[in-house]
Design an enzyme around this catalytic site. Sequence first.
Site, PDB file in Angstrom:
ATOM      1  CE  LYS A   9      -3.983  -2.678   2.051  1.00 53.46           C
ATOM      2  NZ  LYS A   9      -4.660  -2.138   3.979  1.00 53.46           N
ATOM      3  CE1 TYR A  49      -8.939  -3.890   0.533  1.00 57.44           C
ATOM      4  CE2 TYR A  49      -8.428  -1.358  -0.723  1.00 57.44           C
ATOM      5  CZ  TYR A  49      -8.108  -2.536   0.303  1.00 57.44           C
ATOM      6  OH  TYR A  49      -6.433  -2.796   0.877  1.00 57.44           O
ATOM      7  CG  ASN A 112      -3.476  -2.311   6.721  1.00 55.31           C
ATOM      8  OD1 ASN A 112      -3.554  -1.894   5.623  1.00 55.31           O
ATOM      9  ND2 ASN A 112      -4.297  -3.389   7.404  1.00 55.31           N
ATOM     10  CG  HIS A 115      -4.908  -6.251   0.007  1.00 52.28           C
ATOM     11  ND1 HIS A 115      -6.133  -6.682  -0.565  1.00 52.28           N
ATOM     12  CD2 HIS A 115      -4.557  -6.728  -1.552  1.00 52.28           C
ATOM     13  CE1 HIS A 115      -6.364  -7.696  -0.835  1.00 52.28           C
ATOM     14  NE2 HIS A 115      -6.038  -7.777  -1.469  1.00 52.28           N
ATOM     15  CD  GLU A 126      -8.369  -9.115  -3.866  1.00 51.53           C
ATOM     16  OE1 GLU A 126      -9.211  -8.873  -3.673  1.00 51.53           O
ATOM     17  OE2 GLU A 126      -6.667  -9.886  -3.636  1.00 51.53           O
TER      18      GLU A 126
HETATM   19  P1  DAT Z   1      -6.604  -7.553   5.044  1.00 51.94           P
HETATM   20  O1  DAT Z   1      -7.014  -5.907   4.909  1.00 51.94           O
HETATM   21  O2  DAT Z   1      -6.534  -8.341   6.223  1.00 51.94           O
HETATM   22  O3  DAT Z   1      -7.852  -8.485   4.291  1.00 51.94           O
HETATM   23  P2  DAT Z   1     -10.351  -6.773   5.321  1.00 51.94           P
HETATM   24  O4  DAT Z   1     -10.742  -6.924   3.772  1.00 51.94           O
HETATM   25  O5  DAT Z   1     -11.197  -7.401   5.690  1.00 51.94           O
HETATM   26  O6  DAT Z   1      -8.643  -7.011   6.178  1.00 51.94           O
HETATM   27  O7  DAT Z   1     -10.039  -5.201   4.911  1.00 51.94           O
HETATM   28  C1  DAT Z   1      -9.261  -4.042   3.775  1.00 51.94           C
HETATM   29  C2  DAT Z   1      -8.784  -3.374   4.535  1.00 51.94           C
HETATM   30  O8  DAT Z   1      -9.471  -2.232   4.892  1.00 51.94           O
HETATM   31  C3  DAT Z   1      -7.363  -3.893   6.025  1.00 51.94           C
HETATM   32  O9  DAT Z   1      -6.274  -3.973   5.398  1.00 51.94           O
HETATM   33  C4  DAT Z   1      -8.026  -1.574   6.005  1.00 51.94           C
HETATM   34  C5  DAT Z   1      -9.108  -2.343   6.223  1.00 51.94           C
HETATM   35  N1  DAT Z   1     -10.155  -2.159   7.846  1.00 51.94           N
HETATM   36  C6  DAT Z   1     -10.832  -3.654   7.921  1.00 51.94           C
HETATM   37  N2  DAT Z   1     -11.456  -2.922   8.759  1.00 51.94           N
HETATM   38  C7  DAT Z   1     -11.241  -2.239   9.510  1.00 51.94           C
HETATM   39  C8  DAT Z   1     -11.719  -1.113  10.499  1.00 51.94           C
HETATM   40  N3  DAT Z   1     -12.303  -2.044  11.514  1.00 51.94           N
HETATM   41  N4  DAT Z   1     -11.717   0.408  10.595  1.00 51.94           N
HETATM   42  C9  DAT Z   1     -10.616   0.943   9.689  1.00 51.94           C
HETATM   43  N5  DAT Z   1      -9.925   0.271   8.890  1.00 51.94           N
HETATM   44  C10 DAT Z   1     -10.114  -1.021   8.243  1.00 51.94           C
HETATM   45 MG    MG Z   2      -9.212  -8.529   2.675  1.00 50.06          MG
END
Ligand code: DAT
Ligand code: MG
Length: 148
Positions: A9, A49, A112, A115, A126
């Site tokens: 990212k 997303y 974070n 991805h 993807e």
């Molecule tokens: P991941 O990236 O571990 O697959 P995800 O697909 O649930 O997680 O979410 C995509 C991204 O969105 C994640 O890397 C960070 C952000 N995100 C997820 N949950 C969040 C939350 N509760 N508050 C803020 N950002 C969040």
């Molecule tokens: Mg995810």
Amino acid sequence: MEQTFIMIKPDGVQRGLVGEIIGRFEKKGFYLKGLKLITVDQSFAEKHYADLSAKPFFNGLIEYIISGPVVAMIWEGKNVVTTGRKIIGATNPAESAPGTIRGDFAIDIGRNVIHGSDSVESAKKEIALWFPESPVNWQSSVHPWIYE
Ligand code: DAT
Ligand code: MG
């Protein structure tokens, strides 16, 4: 063989973590099958997303992803989707184990660093979205030293 989509990212690129992250996947034994540095626009990020469009953090997430260049990659290997997620660590860096990428390099969930696809099915989607061009076809010569 199984493939996954991994994206460093904008914060990971800005912080100079590209080499470190690629090194972890390489040293594990996975094969790099696609790689590009690109900045994506809002509609592209929203497509990536799309599953999260109803979440309260969606707008902030999109702003973050389009805020600078990202490194998009295809990695290949046995169980690379699941193992890739383990290398990356839990979504919230506060809960990511030390030794994982997020555990070692991130603090806030909204920064974070990386991805990784969450299933073989989403990896396929993807990879098709991020790499519409035909992929480079190459085979690693170390294969027999990694797989029995
Ligand atoms: P991941 O990236 O571990 O697959 P995800 O697909 O649930 O997680 O979410 C995509 C991204 O969105 C994640 O890397 C960070 C952000 N995100 C997820 N949950 C969040 C939350 N509760 N508050 C803020 N950002 C969040
Ligand atoms: Mg995810």
